[in-house]
Motif scaffolding. Sequence first.
Motif, short mmCIF file in Angstrom:
data_model
loop_
_atom_site.label_atom_id
_atom_site.label_comp_id
_atom_site.label_asym_id
_atom_site.label_seq_id
_atom_site.Cartn_x
_atom_site.Cartn_y
_atom_site.Cartn_z
N LEU A 48 3.20 -9.27 -8.42
CA LEU A 48 3.53 -9.44 -7.01
C LEU A 48 2.61 -8.65 -6.08
O LEU A 48 2.32 -9.08 -4.96
N PHE A 49 2.16 -7.49 -6.57
CA PHE A 49 1.31 -6.61 -5.76
C PHE A 49 0.08 -6.22 -6.59
O PHE A 49 -0.08 -5.05 -6.97
N PRO A 50 -0.79 -7.17 -6.90
CA PRO A 50 -1.91 -6.91 -7.82
C PRO A 50 -2.84 -5.80 -7.33
O PRO A 50 -3.20 -5.74 -6.17
N ARG A 109 -2.37 -7.64 -18.24
CA ARG A 109 -2.39 -6.92 -16.97
C ARG A 109 -2.72 -5.45 -17.24
O ARG A 109 -2.23 -4.88 -18.19
N ARG A 110 -3.54 -4.86 -16.41
CA ARG A 110 -3.94 -3.47 -16.59
C ARG A 110 -3.31 -2.60 -15.51
O ARG A 110 -3.94 -2.25 -14.52
N VAL A 111 -2.04 -2.29 -15.69
CA VAL A 111 -1.36 -1.40 -14.76
C VAL A 111 -1.70 0.03 -15.16
O VAL A 111 -1.41 0.45 -16.29
N PRO A 112 -2.34 0.82 -14.29
CA PRO A 112 -2.69 2.19 -14.66
C PRO A 112 -1.46 2.98 -15.10
O PRO A 112 -0.44 3.00 -14.42
N THR A 139 4.53 -2.29 2.59
CA THR A 139 3.18 -1.79 2.85
C THR A 139 2.16 -2.84 2.42
O THR A 139 2.52 -3.87 1.84
N SER A 140 0.88 -2.56 2.65
CA SER A 140 -0.12 -3.58 2.32
C SER A 140 -1.33 -3.04 1.59
O SER A 140 -2.05 -3.82 0.93
N ARG A 141 -1.59 -1.72 1.65
CA ARG A 141 -2.82 -1.19 1.06
C ARG A 141 -2.57 -0.06 0.06
O ARG A 141 -3.25 0.01 -0.96
N ILE A 142 -1.66 0.83 0.36
CA ILE A 142 -1.48 2.03 -0.45
C ILE A 142 -1.01 1.67 -1.86
O ILE A 142 -0.27 0.69 -2.06
N ARG A 143 -1.44 2.44 -2.85
CA ARG A 143 -0.95 2.26 -4.20
C ARG A 143 0.49 2.78 -4.26
O ARG A 143 0.81 3.81 -3.65
#
Length: 325
Positions: A96-98, A152-155, A66-70
Amino acid sequence: MKLSVLDRSRTRTGVGHAEALRDTVAFAQAVEALGYHRFWVSEHHGVPGVAGSAPTVLAAAAAGATSRIRVGTGGVMLPNHRPLVVAEQFGVLDSLFPGRIDMGLGRSLGFTEPVRRALGQVESGDFDAQLTELLGYFTDTGPVRAYPAPGRRVPAFVLATGAGAAVAARYGLPLVIGGFRGEEAMLEAISGYRSTFRPSPWAEEPYVMVSTTVAVAETTEDAWRLLVPEAWSMAYSRTHGEFPPLRAPEEILDLTMRPRERQYFEESLRGHIYGTLTEAAKSLDELAARTTADEFLLTTSTYDRTAQLRSYQHLATLQSPTPTP
């Protein structure tokens, strides 16, 4: 409404674990095209019928397709893992998917005692210590540096199993909760979470994502039938200790069930939202009002994948025109 999707990579009659995983990745692409906010995968170990055993690996595949979805996990069960390894995995994913990765965290133990032993699980009572250590790797306050996680701020989200709502409030993290123990218990947990929430670097305000099963079809009866395969699988697991592949609803409804099986089957059909789009929208609106939900995490496991996708296509029309990040 802000709507997201949870997929458990369920097998179906004639469809094994490998194909179920590939179906999940394809489903992530379809969900993205429909405009959903997030796509999450789950973690199950030693459970026949559920292929999703490595959520960070599967999340990487879904994010890559995918390209946009979280994309995230619903969730990684901390008793199964060392916090250092979890931090490293999500650090890699976010690198890889910031800006697209969510870290959903749970405290559930393994499905059976042999599975728990094989996992070498620590007791769920250590969840606070594990969570503290895990978050520390991202703020660079852990015992070692978990590259590439520092900074890194991964929710991070806490799944409300057991005392999860109180933990989420104490750590200032978003809450994911469902009505598995009844709606009254869920509402009480949400109220306690909102009233005791402590702002943190991870979230300034409380945030509640309500997980619920929803099935939509052209008629109420057809929508109800979408729930039948998973309900029977749940009932079967309680009497046989494993989840069978999802079967066609007409096959299940023709079965002769023993009283105990019938009881579990009927119990498994309760508490879900189903019906036409108008009926489902009304029920979701009412649930949103009762729970003060900021977002819904929708799940629908059924035998017919075409009907499943059609259900999500209907529900996609209820989304906010411009979902917020």
